[in-house]
Design a protein around this motif. Structure first.
Motif, PDB file in Angstrom:
ATOM      1  N   UNK A 148     -15.681  24.196  17.583  1.00  0.00           N
ATOM      2  CA  UNK A 148     -16.867  23.826  18.365  1.00  0.00           C
ATOM      3  C   UNK A 148     -16.692  24.192  19.835  1.00  0.00           C
ATOM      4  N   UNK A 149     -15.513  23.932  20.379  1.00  0.00           N
ATOM      5  CA  UNK A 149     -15.276  24.264  21.788  1.00  0.00           C
ATOM      6  C   UNK A 149     -15.327  25.768  22.011  1.00  0.00           C
ATOM      7  N   UNK A 150     -14.649  26.530  21.154  1.00  0.00           N
ATOM      8  CA  UNK A 150     -14.650  27.987  21.302  1.00  0.00           C
ATOM      9  C   UNK A 150     -16.078  28.525  21.188  1.00  0.00           C
ATOM     10  N   UNK A 151     -16.827  28.016  20.215  1.00  0.00           N
ATOM     11  CA  UNK A 151     -18.197  28.485  20.007  1.00  0.00           C
ATOM     12  C   UNK A 151     -19.093  28.126  21.190  1.00  0.00           C
ATOM     13  N   UNK A 152     -18.921  26.921  21.725  1.00  0.00           N
ATOM     14  CA  UNK A 152     -19.724  26.516  22.890  1.00  0.00           C
ATOM     15  C   UNK A 152     -19.415  27.377  24.102  1.00  0.00           C
ATOM     16  N   UNK A 153     -18.140  27.691  24.312  1.00  0.00           N
ATOM     17  CA  UNK A 153     -17.776  28.535  25.453  1.00  0.00           C
ATOM     18  C   UNK A 153     -18.346  29.941  25.276  1.00  0.00           C
ATOM     19  N   UNK A 154     -18.278  30.462  24.069  1.00  0.00           N
ATOM     20  CA  UNK A 154     -18.841  31.780  23.798  1.00  0.00           C
ATOM     21  C   UNK A 154     -20.345  31.784  24.070  1.00  0.00           C
ATOM     22  N   UNK A 155     -21.009  30.723  23.673  1.00  0.00           N
ATOM     23  CA  UNK A 155     -22.455  30.611  23.892  1.00  0.00           C
ATOM     24  C   UNK A 155     -22.784  30.599  25.379  1.00  0.00           C
ATOM     25  N   UNK A 156     -22.001  29.847  26.162  1.00  0.00           N
ATOM     26  CA  UNK A 156     -22.257  29.784  27.604  1.00  0.00           C
ATOM     27  C   UNK A 156     -21.979  31.124  28.283  1.00  0.00           C
ATOM     28  N   UNK A 157     -20.953  31.821  27.819  1.00  0.00           N
ATOM     29  CA  UNK A 157     -20.682  33.158  28.358  1.00  0.00           C
ATOM     30  C   UNK A 157     -21.874  34.078  28.102  1.00  0.00           C
ATOM     31  N   UNK A 158     -22.456  33.977  26.920  1.00  0.00           N
ATOM     32  CA  UNK A 158     -23.555  34.854  26.526  1.00  0.00           C
ATOM     33  C   UNK A 158     -24.906  34.412  27.076  1.00  0.00           C
ATOM     34  N   UNK A 159     -24.967  33.207  27.650  1.00  0.00           N
ATOM     35  CA  UNK A 159     -26.226  32.679  28.189  1.00  0.00           C
ATOM     36  C   UNK A 159     -26.013  32.184  29.618  1.00  0.00           C
ATOM     37  N   UNK A 160     -25.857  33.124  30.542  1.00  0.00           N
ATOM     38  CA  UNK A 160     -25.602  32.751  31.938  1.00  0.00           C
ATOM     39  C   UNK A 160     -26.766  32.025  32.601  1.00  0.00           C
ATOM     40  N   UNK A 161     -27.932  32.023  31.957  1.00  0.00           N
ATOM     41  CA  UNK A 161     -29.063  31.271  32.511  1.00  0.00           C
ATOM     42  C   UNK A 161     -28.831  29.761  32.446  1.00  0.00           C
ATOM     43  N   UNK A 162     -27.892  29.339  31.618  1.00  0.00           N
ATOM     44  CA  UNK A 162     -27.520  27.915  31.571  1.00  0.00           C
ATOM     45  C   UNK A 162     -26.524  27.665  32.688  1.00  0.00           C
ATOM     46  N   UNK A 163     -26.912  26.837  33.642  1.00  0.00           N
ATOM     47  CA  UNK A 163     -26.087  26.620  34.826  1.00  0.00           C
ATOM     48  C   UNK A 163     -25.064  25.519  34.586  1.00  0.00           C
ATOM     49  N   UNK A 164     -23.854  25.778  35.046  1.00  0.00           N
ATOM     50  CA  UNK A 164     -22.758  24.830  34.829  1.00  0.00           C
ATOM     51  C   UNK A 164     -21.693  25.028  35.899  1.00  0.00           C
ATOM     52  N   UNK A 165     -20.884  24.025  36.080  1.00  0.00           N
ATOM     53  CA  UNK A 165     -19.747  24.137  36.980  1.00  0.00           C
ATOM     54  C   UNK A 165     -18.553  24.749  36.264  1.00  0.00           C
ATOM     55  N   UNK A 166     -17.394  24.648  36.885  1.00  0.00           N
ATOM     56  CA  UNK A 166     -16.167  25.157  36.276  1.00  0.00           C
ATOM     57  C   UNK A 166     -15.815  24.300  35.066  1.00  0.00           C
ATOM     58  N   UNK A 167     -15.509  24.978  33.977  1.00  0.00           N
ATOM     59  CA  UNK A 167     -15.168  24.285  32.730  1.00  0.00           C
ATOM     60  C   UNK A 167     -13.774  24.711  32.309  1.00  0.00           C
ATOM     61  N   UNK A 401     -22.140  20.194  29.823  1.00  0.00           N
ATOM     62  CA  UNK A 401     -21.868  21.117  30.940  1.00  0.00           C
ATOM     63  C   UNK A 401     -23.099  21.269  31.825  1.00  0.00           C
ATOM     64  N   UNK A 402     -24.245  21.410  31.191  1.00  0.00           N
ATOM     65  CA  UNK A 402     -25.491  21.594  31.929  1.00  0.00           C
ATOM     66  C   UNK A 402     -25.859  20.343  32.725  1.00  0.00           C
ATOM     67  N   UNK A 403     -25.767  19.185  32.108  1.00  0.00           N
ATOM     68  CA  UNK A 403     -26.125  17.933  32.774  1.00  0.00           C
ATOM     69  C   UNK A 403     -25.196  17.624  33.950  1.00  0.00           C
ATOM     70  N   UNK A 404     -23.920  17.914  33.785  1.00  0.00           N
ATOM     71  CA  UNK A 404     -22.982  17.640  34.870  1.00  0.00           C
ATOM     72  C   UNK A 404     -23.348  18.436  36.111  1.00  0.00           C
TER      73      UNK A 404
END
Length: 409
Positions: A148-167, A401-404
């Motif tokens: 789940x963690x690997x998949x979520x990180x891959x998703x965030x890499x592929x969707x830079x429109x989702x804003x997040x801090x350092x993870x 990640x997004x909410x933070x």
């Protein structure tokens, strides 16, 4: 998200069972096999600062994509599987569109996963279940969390429109034998707080756990021919049996739930001249926890007064209730709760009847609540995980990640 299932299946078919009797870290050489695969995969999906140390602790970074100061948060799971049941040659079965009936795990051995016994199955009717073949555990604890963690990180890499801090993410060895955080470098990890993805059913959110200790009791005897043993033989097995009889009969795992603590004898062996018992002590309440340890000492003292000094007790604390470290920063629980609700999950906030890396990490300066990974019936042949629960866990990670980032002005 389409890679989640094949990723998980690859992880569970890699044997990573840990060994409580080993003195090395990781406790088994085979944990390196998955660790090395994960390091390669983290590079491939585009994470930065990917590292693995001499003890197989993996860390990696997804850099911030916002232009303001945002807390660094982390997600952690463990790579090893329990030594309680075989993790070798795992052959997962994928049951699509589950019909709510019995699942035959192994026809030749007549091993059946049935909702008549495991009622939770019924809430997953129509979903895709991943089960064992009845001869091993599955390893969803905690390879579901890793996937789940690997998949979520891959998703965030592929969707830079989702804003997040350092993870920051980390994968640890040896959690199942209580050592998952022992050599975790909190300073290197550098997160303000983190979440372990190591809970069970969908919706679980936990920030308190057992206080835990283990006890080893050794009974020494004297062997004499049974025909001439009166007033001479000391049967270590008999004294061990007497020890068992002096423990509270109902304060065992099979008769406790919720916040109730217990003693759990999980290993016993013996001969006339030497017997050994291994047990664990668990209680959410710190005062009751200390009282349980004192009770063991009183029982041993009583036996030694009765029989002579033939009983030796060694108690070792394992971990503590993380609630006292999480409550002062309770907003980290509230963020996870909001994330679940925003993706259509009703949070189930309850104490963990077990332990987690998050407990030790919280006392090491990294507050670390626990979020569901989706599995059920851990550590045995009836283990299973719904794919849809794993998908929701990925969504929760992304939303946290997004909410933070969003909540920081």
């Amino acid at each position: 998200m389409e890679k989640l299932l094949p990723r998980f299946l690859e992880y569970v078919t890699t044997d990573t069972q840990s060994d409580p009797y080993s003195k090395t870290t990781p406790s088994t050489e085979k944990q390196w096999n998955l660790a090395k695969k994960l390091v390669m995969e983290l590079h491939q999906i585009g994470l930065q600062e990917v590292s693995i140390d001499e003890n197989a602790y993996i860390m990696a970074t997804l850099p911030s994509n916002v232009d303001k100061k945002v807390p660094t948060i982390g997600f952690i799971s463990h790579m090893d599987t329990s030594p309680d049941f075989s993790g070798k040659n795992v052959k997962p079965q994928v049951i699509e569109n589950y019909d709510g009936k019995d699942i035959v795990l192994n026809k030749s051995k007549n091993i059946v996963l049935s909702p008549d016994y495991f009622e939770d199955l019924l809430q997953y009717e129509g979903q895709t279940l991943i089960t064992t073949d009845g001869t091993t555990l599955l390893g969803a604890d905690d390879k579901a969390g890793v996937a789940e963690i690997v998949t979520a990180m891959e998703y965030l890499v592929q969707h830079p429109e989702i804003k997040h801090g350092k993870i920051r993410i980390a994968f640890t060895p040896d959690e199942e034998i209580g050592r998952g955080a022992h050599k975790f470098d909190v300073k290197k990890f550098g997160a303000d707080w983190a979440y372990t993805m190591d809970g069970s059913q969908i919706g679980e959110l936990e920030y308190e756990n057992f206080n835990a200790a283990k006890a080893n009791i050794t009974f020494t005897g004297k062997s004499v021919h049974p025909g001439y043993a009166k007033n001479k033989m000391v049967n270590a097995i008999g004294i061990a049996n007497e020890f068992m009889s002096l423990l509270p009969v109902r304060e065992v795992p099979e008769h406790t739930t919720g916040m109730e603590g217990f003693f759990h004898v999980h290993k016993i062996k013996g001969e006339i001249e030497k017997a050994e018992i291994e047990l664990i002590i668990r209680d959410h309440d710190a005062v009751h926890f200390e009282a349980r340890k004192e009770l063991l000492k009183e029982v041993v003292d009583k036996l030694n007064q009765k029989h002579g000094d033939y009983v030796d007790l060694v108690i070792e604390d394992q971990y503590r209730n993380m609630r006292e470290k999480v409550e002062p920063v309770f907003h980290i629980v509230e963020i996870a709760e909001e994330a679940m609700k925003s993706v259509g999950i009703e949070p189930i906030i309850k104490p963990i009847r077990g332990g987690t890396d998050g407990s030790q990490l919280s006392f090491m300066g990294l507050p670390c609540p626990n979020i569901f990974a989706g599995g059920h019936n851990f550590h045995g042949k009836y283990e299973y995980v719904p794919l849809e629960s794993m998908q929701k866990a990925v969504e929760v990670i992304v939303k946290v990640c997004e909410l933070t980032a969003r909540q920081i002005k």
